[in-house]
Design a protein around this motif. Structure first.
Motif, PDB file in Angstrom:
ATOM      1  N   VAL A  24      65.148  61.242 126.670  1.00  0.00           N
ATOM      2  CA  VAL A  24      65.682  61.972 125.524  1.00  0.00           C
ATOM      3  C   VAL A  24      67.161  61.647 125.333  1.00  0.00           C
ATOM      4  N   ILE A  25      67.557  61.466 124.081  1.00  0.00           N
ATOM      5  CA  ILE A  25      68.976  61.371 123.721  1.00  0.00           C
ATOM      6  C   ILE A  25      69.276  62.486 122.737  1.00  0.00           C
ATOM      7  N   ILE A  26      70.239  63.339 123.088  1.00  0.00           N
ATOM      8  CA  ILE A  26      70.696  64.364 122.145  1.00  0.00           C
ATOM      9  C   ILE A  26      71.910  63.814 121.410  1.00  0.00           C
ATOM     10  N   TRP A  27      71.973  64.080 120.107  1.00  0.00           N
ATOM     11  CA  TRP A  27      72.993  63.455 119.249  1.00  0.00           C
ATOM     12  C   TRP A  27      73.796  64.504 118.504  1.00  0.00           C
ATOM     13  N   GLY A  28      75.129  64.261 118.392  1.00  0.00           N
ATOM     14  CA  GLY A  28      76.019  65.114 117.620  1.00  0.00           C
ATOM     15  C   GLY A  28      76.714  64.330 116.520  1.00  0.00           C
ATOM     16  N   ASN A  29      76.771  64.908 115.318  1.00  0.00           N
ATOM     17  CA  ASN A  29      77.358  64.239 114.152  1.00  0.00           C
ATOM     18  C   ASN A  29      78.867  64.434 114.085  1.00  0.00           C
ATOM     19  N   GLY A  30      79.503  63.565 113.313  1.00  0.00           N
ATOM     20  CA  GLY A  30      80.901  63.761 112.991  1.00  0.00           C
ATOM     21  C   GLY A  30      81.086  64.957 112.064  1.00  0.00           C
ATOM     22  N   SER A  31      82.331  65.354 111.883  1.00  0.00           N
ATOM     23  CA  SER A  31      82.647  66.527 111.067  1.00  0.00           C
ATOM     24  C   SER A  31      82.137  66.373 109.640  1.00  0.00           C
ATOM     25  N   PHE A  32      81.475  67.423 109.150  1.00  0.00           N
ATOM     26  CA  PHE A  32      81.035  67.544 107.759  1.00  0.00           C
ATOM     27  C   PHE A  32      79.931  66.564 107.372  1.00  0.00           C
ATOM     28  N   VAL A  33      79.271  65.930 108.359  1.00  0.00           N
ATOM     29  CA  VAL A  33      78.159  65.039 108.030  1.00  0.00           C
ATOM     30  C   VAL A  33      76.927  65.433 108.851  1.00  0.00           C
ATOM     31  N   THR A  34      75.785  64.904 108.449  1.00  0.00           N
ATOM     32  CA  THR A  34      74.505  65.248 109.058  1.00  0.00           C
ATOM     33  C   THR A  34      73.859  63.992 109.649  1.00  0.00           C
ATOM     34  N   PRO A  35      72.725  64.121 110.351  1.00  0.00           N
ATOM     35  CA  PRO A  35      72.149  62.953 111.030  1.00  0.00           C
ATOM     36  C   PRO A  35      71.819  61.779 110.120  1.00  0.00           C
ATOM     37  N   GLN A  48      79.097  70.677 112.399  1.00  0.00           N
ATOM     38  CA  GLN A  48      80.122  71.121 113.348  1.00  0.00           C
ATOM     39  C   GLN A  48      79.506  71.128 114.748  1.00  0.00           C
ATOM     40  N   SER A  49      79.440  69.957 115.362  1.00  0.00           N
ATOM     41  CA  SER A  49      78.712  69.810 116.622  1.00  0.00           C
ATOM     42  C   SER A  49      79.606  69.795 117.852  1.00  0.00           C
ATOM     43  N   GLY A  50      80.885  70.107 117.678  1.00  0.00           N
ATOM     44  CA  GLY A  50      81.839  69.929 118.763  1.00  0.00           C
ATOM     45  C   GLY A  50      81.607  70.759 120.001  1.00  0.00           C
ATOM     46  N   SER A  51      80.982  71.917 119.863  1.00  0.00           N
ATOM     47  CA  SER A  51      80.749  72.747 121.043  1.00  0.00           C
ATOM     48  C   SER A  51      79.672  72.173 121.945  1.00  0.00           C
ATOM     49  N   GLY A 107      77.270  60.988 120.548  1.00  0.00           N
ATOM     50  CA  GLY A 107      77.667  61.487 119.242  1.00  0.00           C
ATOM     51  C   GLY A 107      78.930  60.792 118.801  1.00  0.00           C
ATOM     52  N   HIS A 108      79.269  60.983 117.543  1.00  0.00           N
ATOM     53  CA  HIS A 108      80.412  60.296 116.948  1.00  0.00           C
ATOM     54  C   HIS A 108      81.456  61.301 116.508  1.00  0.00           C
ATOM     55  N   SER A 109      82.724  60.977 116.729  1.00  0.00           N
ATOM     56  CA  SER A 109      83.846  61.783 116.267  1.00  0.00           C
ATOM     57  C   SER A 109      83.732  63.199 116.840  1.00  0.00           C
ATOM     58  N   GLN A 110      83.658  64.237 116.001  1.00  0.00           N
ATOM     59  CA  GLN A 110      83.480  65.575 116.569  1.00  0.00           C
ATOM     60  C   GLN A 110      82.221  65.635 117.437  1.00  0.00           C
ATOM     61  N   GLY A 111      81.171  64.901 117.029  1.00  0.00           N
ATOM     62  CA  GLY A 111      79.959  64.849 117.827  1.00  0.00           C
ATOM     63  C   GLY A 111      80.163  64.159 119.165  1.00  0.00           C
ATOM     64  N   GLY A 112      81.127  63.239 119.230  1.00  0.00           N
ATOM     65  CA  GLY A 112      81.476  62.637 120.511  1.00  0.00           C
ATOM     66  C   GLY A 112      82.097  63.662 121.443  1.00  0.00           C
ATOM     67  N   PRO A 114      80.166  59.142 124.470  1.00  0.00           N
ATOM     68  CA  PRO A 114      80.928  59.616 123.311  1.00  0.00           C
ATOM     69  C   PRO A 114      81.482  58.422 122.528  1.00  0.00           C
ATOM     70  N   VAL A 115      81.277  58.434 121.221  1.00  0.00           N
ATOM     71  CA  VAL A 115      81.719  57.335 120.364  1.00  0.00           C
ATOM     72  C   VAL A 115      82.908  57.818 119.530  1.00  0.00           C
ATOM     73  N   GLU A 116      84.082  57.216 119.761  1.00  0.00           N
ATOM     74  CA  GLU A 116      85.298  57.622 119.048  1.00  0.00           C
ATOM     75  C   GLU A 116      85.394  59.150 119.021  1.00  0.00           C
ATOM     76  N   PRO A 117      85.425  59.795 120.200  1.00  0.00           N
ATOM     77  CA  PRO A 117      85.237  61.245 120.277  1.00  0.00           C
ATOM     78  C   PRO A 117      86.434  62.060 119.829  1.00  0.00           C
ATOM     79  N   GLY A 118      86.112  63.224 119.264  1.00  0.00           N
ATOM     80  CA  GLY A 118      87.135  64.214 118.962  1.00  0.00           C
ATOM     81  C   GLY A 118      87.657  64.848 120.246  1.00  0.00           C
ATOM     82  N   PRO A 119      88.550  65.838 120.122  1.00  0.00           N
ATOM     83  CA  PRO A 119      89.221  66.410 121.300  1.00  0.00           C
ATOM     84  C   PRO A 119      88.393  67.439 122.058  1.00  0.00           C
ATOM     85  N   GLN A 120      87.183  67.721 121.593  1.00  0.00           N
ATOM     86  CA  GLN A 120      86.384  68.771 122.223  1.00  0.00           C
ATOM     87  C   GLN A 120      85.895  68.324 123.600  1.00  0.00           C
TER      88      GLN A 120
END
Length: 302
Positions: free
Chosen positions: A93-104, A128-131, A166-171, A188-194
């Motif tokens: 399984v791979i769980i994925w998180g999106n960047g800010s304001f976008v969807t899968p 908003q997948s940062g958590s 995930g990417h950005s916030q998703g990272g 994490p791909v180009e991850p946000g600060p979370q």
């Protein structure tokens, strides 16, 4: 140009580029994609679970046709259409998180690609997948499906082999999710600060973009790599990549992400040499503007 204005302009470019990507990406659900030819080298090369080799063609589509479907309103799943086939008994399984304001759908090509290699990808339908919470909730969705005799997932989900990406916030969300003991490895791909790198439990493949002006590698990514001395950690900075490169089919990030997950989650030892050993292929590859391995990765013998 002042840095704040440059970042605001980069964010605007990001939003416009992601919107264009969404317009160009199909959004149909539960439609199998055409089956790709088997790129494996036959029964001579198998993963630990018995899945066929792909002959090192990490960036090419794998041997599985792919089905995309919704799990209620909370998650989108991309998976092999025929679960438990082509030598695989269960699917990691791979769980994925999106960047800010976008969807899968923004990452549709990349997520389909991973599913074509035999993974079940569960993407949180949140902007908003940062958590990391919504990402981890996807594991509960699959656990329930795996236990349901009426479900195509019944007995086919390997919840002992889980990766977070995930990417950005998703990272950043992937880093948060990677602190959960159910998650084995993190990309994490180009991850946000979370998220706190120090909370990760397993190996880390941290990705940056050479020309990313939103998540600037020197300021926001490399310092996090430097803080990952407690786990095997690899940092790859993709030459020429911007902050929108991961959208769509993942661009140059696609192959390395696939190889990492095939090694750690499938036991595909053909992928090990991409990252580990004295002759690691990525260490001298020109696709990276910067590539680093910490001491635990250099000495990794898994």
């Amino acid at each position: 140009m002042p840095r704040n204005r440059r970042v605001r302009r980069s964010a605007a470019v990001l939003a416009a580029s992601l919107a264009l990507s969404a317009a160009l990406t199909g959004q149909g659900l539960a439609q199998p994609s055409p089956r790709q030819p088997d790129t494996g080298s036959g029964s001579a090369a198998r993963t630990v679970d018995g899945c066929a080799s792909v002959g090192g063609r990490w960036a090419e589509d794998g041997p599985f046709a792919v089905t995309k479907e919704r799990a209620g309103l909370s998650h989108t799943i991309l998976r092999p259409t025929e679960l438990g086939s082509r030598g695989c008994t269960k699917h990691p399984v791979i769980i994925w998180g999106n960047g800010s304001f976008v969807t899968p759908v923004i990452y549709d090509g990349l997520l389909k690609h991973l599913a074509s290699h035999g993974f079940i990808v569960v993407a949180a339908n949140t902007t908003q997948s940062g958590s990391g919470t919504a990402m981890l909730d996807g594991l509960d969705v699959l656990k329930k499906a795996d236990a349901d005799p009426r479900s195509p997932y019944y007995g086919k989900v390997d919840l002992e082999k889980v990766g977070a990406s995930g990417h950005s916030q998703g990272g950043g969300g992937a880093i948060n999710a990677g602190a959960d003991p159910r998650v084995d490895v993190t990309v994490p791909v180009e991850p946000g600060p979370q998220g706190r790198i120090g909370d990760l439990k397993g190996p880390l493949f941290l990705l940056g973009g050479e020309h990313d002006l939103v998540v600037i590698p020197e300021l926001l990514v490399i310092p996090r790599y430097n803080g990952a001395g407690h786990v095997p950690a690899v940092y790859g900075e993709l030459a020429g990549a911007s902050h929108v490169t991961p959208a769509g089919d993942g661009g140059g990030f696609r192959g390395p992400i696939t190889a990492w997950f095939r090694y750690f989650l499938m036991g595909d030892h053909e992928a090990r040499g991409e990252f580990f050993g004295t002759d690691c292929r990525a260490c001298s590859s020109p696709v990276w503007s910067d590539f680093r391995r910490n001491a635990k990765a250099v000495g990794y013998e898994g």
